[in-house]
Design a protein around this motif. Structure first.
Motif, short mmCIF file in Angstrom:
data_model
loop_
_atom_site.label_atom_id
_atom_site.label_comp_id
_atom_site.label_asym_id
_atom_site.label_seq_id
_atom_site.Cartn_x
_atom_site.Cartn_y
_atom_site.Cartn_z
N PHE A 196 4.85 14.68 -0.58
CA PHE A 196 6.04 15.21 -1.24
C PHE A 196 6.99 15.65 -0.13
N VAL A 197 8.07 14.90 0.07
CA VAL A 197 9.06 15.29 1.07
C VAL A 197 10.15 16.06 0.33
N ASP A 198 10.20 17.35 0.54
CA ASP A 198 11.11 18.23 -0.18
C ASP A 198 12.50 18.14 0.43
N LEU A 199 13.43 17.60 -0.33
CA LEU A 199 14.81 17.44 0.14
C LEU A 199 15.74 18.45 -0.53
N SER A 200 15.17 19.47 -1.17
CA SER A 200 15.96 20.48 -1.87
C SER A 200 16.58 21.46 -0.88
N GLU A 201 17.62 22.13 -1.33
CA GLU A 201 18.20 23.23 -0.57
C GLU A 201 17.53 24.53 -1.05
N GLY A 202 17.58 25.55 -0.23
CA GLY A 202 17.00 26.83 -0.64
C GLY A 202 15.49 26.85 -0.50
N ASP A 203 14.82 27.52 -1.44
CA ASP A 203 13.37 27.70 -1.35
C ASP A 203 12.60 26.42 -1.60
N GLY A 204 13.17 25.48 -2.35
CA GLY A 204 12.51 24.21 -2.58
C GLY A 204 11.31 24.30 -3.49
N LEU A 205 10.41 23.33 -3.34
CA LEU A 205 9.26 23.22 -4.23
C LEU A 205 8.09 24.09 -3.76
N VAL A 206 7.26 24.49 -4.73
CA VAL A 206 6.08 25.29 -4.47
C VAL A 206 4.88 24.55 -5.05
N TYR A 207 3.78 24.54 -4.30
CA TYR A 207 2.57 23.85 -4.72
C TYR A 207 1.45 24.88 -4.87
N ASP A 208 0.94 25.03 -6.08
CA ASP A 208 -0.11 26.00 -6.36
C ASP A 208 -1.42 25.26 -6.61
N THR A 209 -2.45 25.60 -5.85
CA THR A 209 -3.77 25.02 -6.08
C THR A 209 -4.84 25.91 -5.47
N ARG A 226 15.27 18.30 -5.32
CA ARG A 226 15.36 16.90 -4.90
C ARG A 226 14.14 16.60 -4.04
N CYS A 227 13.42 15.55 -4.39
CA CYS A 227 12.15 15.28 -3.71
C CYS A 227 11.91 13.79 -3.59
N LEU A 228 11.38 13.38 -2.45
CA LEU A 228 10.90 12.01 -2.25
C LEU A 228 9.38 12.06 -2.33
N GLN A 229 8.83 11.33 -3.28
CA GLN A 229 7.37 11.28 -3.40
C GLN A 229 6.89 9.92 -2.88
N ILE A 230 5.92 9.95 -1.97
CA ILE A 230 5.37 8.74 -1.38
C ILE A 230 3.88 8.70 -1.67
N ARG A 231 3.44 7.62 -2.27
CA ARG A 231 2.01 7.44 -2.54
C ARG A 231 1.45 6.39 -1.58
N LEU A 232 0.41 6.77 -0.87
CA LEU A 232 -0.25 5.88 0.09
C LEU A 232 -1.64 5.54 -0.41
N GLY A 249 0.78 -1.23 0.00
CA GLY A 249 0.00 0.00 0.00
C GLY A 249 0.81 1.27 0.00
N ILE A 250 2.15 1.14 -0.08
CA ILE A 250 3.04 2.30 -0.05
C ILE A 250 3.99 2.23 -1.24
N SER A 251 4.01 3.26 -2.06
CA SER A 251 4.94 3.34 -3.19
C SER A 251 5.80 4.58 -3.02
N MET A 252 7.07 4.47 -3.40
CA MET A 252 8.00 5.59 -3.25
C MET A 252 8.83 5.76 -4.50
N ALA A 253 9.23 7.00 -4.76
CA ALA A 253 10.16 7.30 -5.84
C ALA A 253 10.91 8.58 -5.49
N GLY A 254 12.17 8.62 -5.86
CA GLY A 254 12.98 9.82 -5.64
C GLY A 254 13.20 10.55 -6.94
N VAL A 283 -0.76 15.79 -0.16
CA VAL A 283 -1.81 16.07 -1.15
C VAL A 283 -2.87 14.98 -1.05
N GLY A 284 -4.09 15.37 -0.74
CA GLY A 284 -5.17 14.42 -0.60
C GLY A 284 -5.72 13.94 -1.92
#
Length: 283
Positions: A52-65, A94-100, A25-30, A76-77
């Protein structure tokens, strides 16, 4: 750990865990994005709650919705609406994405209905331990270590919380196995509940009605068939839609795009590399 590159997103390095690092029930990708190439991708809804586990340096990722913006590690639901993930840093992203799967997400995150359609900071859902977990993942020296640490953290939360009703879990699994092509009345008979009770318990624990959840699973299957090159007419029949206009309406409702536009979506183009296990095999 296996690393590859998307044929359409050649600037994105994708890492996936070994089979032993994939809890049910858990999938992951980097993901690692080259510094000179800005991140910018619209999310296509799928039957999972996404971390989305943001592993970036600096400002990192932005999510617009929905006119809102979130930064950093985010949850994200189901069916989040018009969501775009973007960002650019001098060091690259750099991001770790986990799907549950929803039945796992409800137990791991202790949340269901409040996450549907939502995009929230990970700390708001994970709690006080979020910072420590994220720091540990940032300190990992390889993707293998990252995947192991993430799986262990998720497993601890899963073991500490009571599971969902077995009837709800069984219903979800039947939906996924049937790719959304199943009647709610038949599901209720299978688990020994009335249709009304199944509707109520499923919605309270998953966050969607059984009918809406089945629609999402069916759409996900259709979207991947479209991305694989299937024509709208063929995909409509293969996915159980009444006709091609029915497929068009449902794809438009989930994505805001036509089937042709959805077939070319970068989010789906990279799915084959990042998520090697078909969605229908996830619990």
């Amino acid at each position: 750990m296996r690393a590859t590159e998307s044929p359409d997103w050649t600037s994105v390095h994708v890492a996936v865990p070994r089979k032993s690092q994939r809890p049910p029930g858990i999938s992951m990708a980097g993901f690692v994005q080259h510094p000179t190439a800005p991140v910018g991708i619209a999310m296509v809804p799928h039957p999972s709650v996404t971390l989305f586990v943001d592993l970036s340096e600096g400002d990192g990722l932005v999510y617009d919705t929905h006119g809102r913006r979130e930064h950093g590690s985010t949850v994200v639901g189901l069916i989040p609406g018009d969501l775009r993930v973007s960002g650019r840093t001098a060091e690259g992203s750099r991001c770790l994405q986990i799907r549950l799967s929803p039945v796992v997400a409800a137990a791991v995150l202790g949340a269901s209905t409040e996450l549907v359609g939502a995009v929230v900071p990970m700390a708001d859902v994970w709690g006080r331990d979020a910072g420590r977990v994220e720091a540990g993942l940032r300190a990992a020296t390889s993707w293998d270590e990252t995947f192991t640490l993430a799986a262990n953290a998720l497993g601890r939360r899963l073991d500490a919380r009571p599971p969902l009703d077995p009837e709800v879990t069984a219903t979800w699994r039947r939906m996924v196995a049937g790719r959304g092509r199943i009647r709610v009345g038949s599901l209720a008979n299978e688990v020994g509940w009335s249709r009304k009770r199944l509707w109520s318990r499923f919605r309270s624990q998953i966050g969607l009605t059984p009918k809406r959840a089945a629609q999402l699973v069916r759409f996900d299957h259709a979207a991947h068939l479209l991305a694989a090159g299937g024509t709208a007419a063929h995909v409509a029949v293969a996915s159980g839609y009444v006709d091609q206009p029915h497929l068009h309406r449902e794809v438009k409702a989930f994505t805001g795009m036509t089937p042709t536009e959805t077939a070319a979506a970068p989010w789906l183009a990279i799915d084959g590399a990042a998520w090697p296990a078909p969605p229908e095999r996830h619990p």
